[in-house]
Design an enzyme around this catalytic site. Structure first.
Site, PDB file in Angstrom:
ATOM      1  N   CYS A 186       0.854  -1.175   0.000  1.00 43.46           N
ATOM      2  CA  CYS A 186       0.000   0.000   0.000  1.00 43.46           C
ATOM      3  C   CYS A 186       0.893   1.228   0.000  1.00 43.46           C
ATOM      4  O   CYS A 186       2.057   1.153  -0.392  1.00 43.46           O
ATOM      5  CB  CYS A 186      -0.957  -0.014   1.189  1.00 43.46           C
ATOM      6  SG  CYS A 186      -0.117   0.036   2.777  1.00 43.46           S
ATOM      7  N   HIS A 228      -5.326   9.040   4.555  1.00 42.27           N
ATOM      8  CA  HIS A 228      -5.480   7.587   4.464  1.00 42.27           C
ATOM      9  C   HIS A 228      -6.924   7.229   4.813  1.00 42.27           C
ATOM     10  O   HIS A 228      -7.328   7.298   5.979  1.00 42.27           O
ATOM     11  CB  HIS A 228      -4.507   6.896   5.423  1.00 42.27           C
ATOM     12  CG  HIS A 228      -4.257   5.454   5.101  1.00 42.27           C
ATOM     13  ND1 HIS A 228      -5.162   4.467   5.370  1.00 42.27           N
ATOM     14  CD2 HIS A 228      -3.187   4.850   4.507  1.00 42.27           C
ATOM     15  CE1 HIS A 228      -4.662   3.295   4.984  1.00 42.27           C
ATOM     16  NE2 HIS A 228      -3.472   3.504   4.444  1.00 42.27           N
TER      17      HIS A 228
END
Length: 636
Positions: A26, A542
């Site tokens: 990620c 995020h």
């Protein structure tokens, strides 16, 4: 420690490649799925230089790297023996099977065919050019042993091109590369070439064969290997498993080689000749105009990937006619970029940029233009335009002079210049070609010096020198309830390893720009956005925890990396309720990833509801003693 060294140590400490089922990454971490987590030496991994921490969550063993995660991931994957799709960051087994456009498929095919052989073709072509120069100047004769050996080295790649391209085409069409090379060898088998040269007539099972010389050709072998890929797929279905090892290759040769001589070769050779004739006819109508237009847009075409459509044309012209005028018109574009880069280095006031542009200029003279384009001219768009204008005039002169490339493929730079000397030696065409390089360089240099401003030190560098910065405010990118970062159920964020910041529990699934700046990155799975303000603040938003596993589901981005943004601009939509129903925490950490560069990060609101656009954080390099530690996150 280099990225490669770090990758090796991580793989070793997670239990070796045999302990890894799969790997994705990620925006901050490598996400392993291990066969046995107990084999992983977590404490040792945490102590590695370049590793921030290790997190075990959701069946994943997560090694947190930070902003260099992509570079480390790219080094880990070859060690594991896995392939990755650059757009999705998934291993080959998880690869997205979305259909590609026809153009993208064509570009991918052409690049896979010719990219592996461009280096050898260019180096062999340069050697050929140097040998021509040596014979013209009397340093060598064509009968000398030195010349004969070096000429063999330079000509082999072209003479045996069907064998080399056969191997390359096999990888592109996913068939047997060694069988493909054999088919290429059959097309240029000495007895067949001799039969063609002698004008003999041959038949295959009573069918007349149209003999041709397939040495130095490229389209016939590509078509033959495509036929092989179809034949092999069919044979693998009908041949019993126990007999496949022998009879699939045997039957493939018996079918494909005769068909190549009877049908594929003659048809594609004729098409190759027609293509070369058509290209040269169009070029002959208005070579000066053609040179001006093509050279003017060539570097843009390279950026868009359109140049792959031209490379087969260059090579086909060489194979069928022995020369190519198109690359002769485009060769000056490298020197146009070099001229612009040199001008930018002369005018630069930023010492770092000056150093970059000087080194890029030197590499450009050697034919390597990526550092110039991506580091110098493209980021300063006006200089890229000046380079294109200079190149256009250079291309026009090359077209007007009937400049040609002979017997090879030149990729750019000063070492490829001899390739444009023909058998007639240094004549008016070659002199015109040299003038085209000088003109492209000179015009690009002068235009950039006159019309493009010099690069000044960035605001960020000025601030670090003065250590006094005007406070910068960051608006809330979301609507919801503000929470402390320590309450986030992920130690990577809660402990501040990634940087200082806050978290928001969203009540509206929309993300807005918190300042004026630029989009640095949008992760392929759309769950994370990296931004950079004009004041040098780097911000990570995020969306949820472990939402990388959703692979883009419930997210809809409105922007892409490189976009300029204004405060209040909509960046992304996400269905936070659906994300929560799928079992994921919807908390949104908002992290200043370069927190250490600032003295203070002032949280303007605490434990209350807020709307996007409300003041959220204040960043400063000034020490403010009148604010409590609960309000200021101090790095001093």
């Amino acid at each position: 420690m280099t990225d490669k060294e770090l990758a090796k140590q991580i793989v070793n400490l997670v239990g070796g490649k045999d302990n890894v089922n799969s790997l994705i990454h990620c925006v901050t971490r490598l996400r392993f799925k291990l066969k046995d987590e107990s084999k992983a030496q977590t404490d040792k991994i945490k102590n590695l230089e370049g590793v921030m921490t290790v997190v075990k969550s959701g069946g994943q063993y997560q090694v947190v790297i930070g902003d260099k995660v992509t570079e480390v991931y790219n080094q880990v994957m070859p060690i594991l023996g896995l392939k990755v799709d650059d757009d999705t960051n998934e291993s080959a087994s998880d690869k997205n099977t979305d259909k590609k456009s026809i153009w993208n498929s064509l570009v991918e095919l052409l690049s896979s065919l010719f990219m592996p052989v461009l280096g050898p073709l260019a180096s062999a072509g340069i050697l050929k050019g140097i040998l021509v120069l040596c014979t013209i100047t009397g340093l060598m004769t064509e009968k000398s042993g030195t010349y004969m050996i070096l000429y063999a080295a330079s000509d082999a790649v072209f003479y045996f091109l069907p064998i080399i391209l056969g191997f390359s085409a096999a990888k592109a069409f996913k068939t047997d590369p060694y069988l493909s090379a054999i088919i290429g060898g059959a097309l240029i088998y000495p007895q067949m070439v001799t039969a063609y040269t002698a004008g003999k007539s041959l038949t295959f099972m009573g069918i007349p064969v149209i003999l041709m010389n397939y040495t130095q050709t490229l389209i016939p072998i590509v078509a033959a290997i495509y036929l092989l890929s179809i034949v092999q797929k069919y044979l693998k279905k009908i041949v019993p498993k126990q007999l496949k090892g022998i009879f699939v290759p045997l039957l493939s040769l018996v079918i494909v080689v005769p068909l190549s001589f009877l049908i594929v070769g003659p048809i594609t050779s004729t098409l190759s000749t027609w293509l070369a004739d058509a290209v040269l006819w169009v070029y002959g109508v208005a070579p000066t105009i053609a040179g001006f237009i093509l050279a003017g847009i060539w570097q843009l075409a390279v950026l868009l990937g359109l140049h792959w459509a031209f490379i087969p044309i260059f090579l086909n012209n060489i194979a069928t006619k022995g020369f190519d005028p198109i690359n002769a018109m485009l060769y000056c574009t490298v020197f146009g970029q070099v001229g612009a880069a040199l001008a930018m280095s002369i005018k630069a006031k930023d010492p770092k940029f000056k150093e970059l542009s000087i080194s890029a200029t030197i590499s450009g003279f050697l034919g390597i233009t990526e550092p110039i384009i991506y580091g110098v001219t493209l980021p300063h768009k006006k200089s890229f335009l000046m380079a294109s204008i200079g190149s256009a005039f250079g291309g026009a002169i090359a077209g007007f002079s009937s400049a040609k490339m002979f017997g090879g493929f030149a990729s750019g730079g000063i070492f490829g210049i001899p390739m444009f000397i023909g058998n007639h030696g240094i004549n008016a065409s070659f002199i015109g070609f040299l003038i085209s390089l000088v003109v492209a360089f000179a015009i690009s240099l002068v235009l950039t010096l006159v019309l493009v401003p010099g690069v000044k030190p960035s605001k960020k560098e000025i601030k670090s020198e003065n250590t006094t910065v005007t406070d910068s405010e960051i608006e809330s990118p979301l609507t919801g309830t503000i929470m402390s970062l320590s309450s986030v159920n992920d130690e990577v964020f809660s402990t501040g390893i990634m940087g200082k910041g806050v978290a928001i529990s969203p009540s509206l699934g929309e993300v807005y720009a918190p300042f004026d700046g630029q989009v640095v990155s949008v992760f392929p799975t759309k769950h994370a956005i990296g931004l950079k303000s004009k004041d040098g603040i780097e911000l990570l938003i995020h969306l949820g925890l472990d939402t990388v596993n959703l692979k883009g589901k419930h997210f809809d981005t409105q922007i892409k990396a490189g976009d300029e943004i204004k405060a209040g601009q909509l960046l992304e939509k996400f269905d936070y309720q659906a994300i929560q129903k799928d079992g994921y925490d919807i908390i949104v950490p908002i992290i200043i990833t370069n927190s250490k560069e600032f003295k203070n990060i002032n949280i303007l609101k605490h434990n209350q509801s807020l709307t996007h656009g409300d003041d959220l954080l204040e960043v400063s390099n000034n020490v403010k003693t009148d604010i409590t530690n609960d309000t200021v996150l101090t790095n001093a």
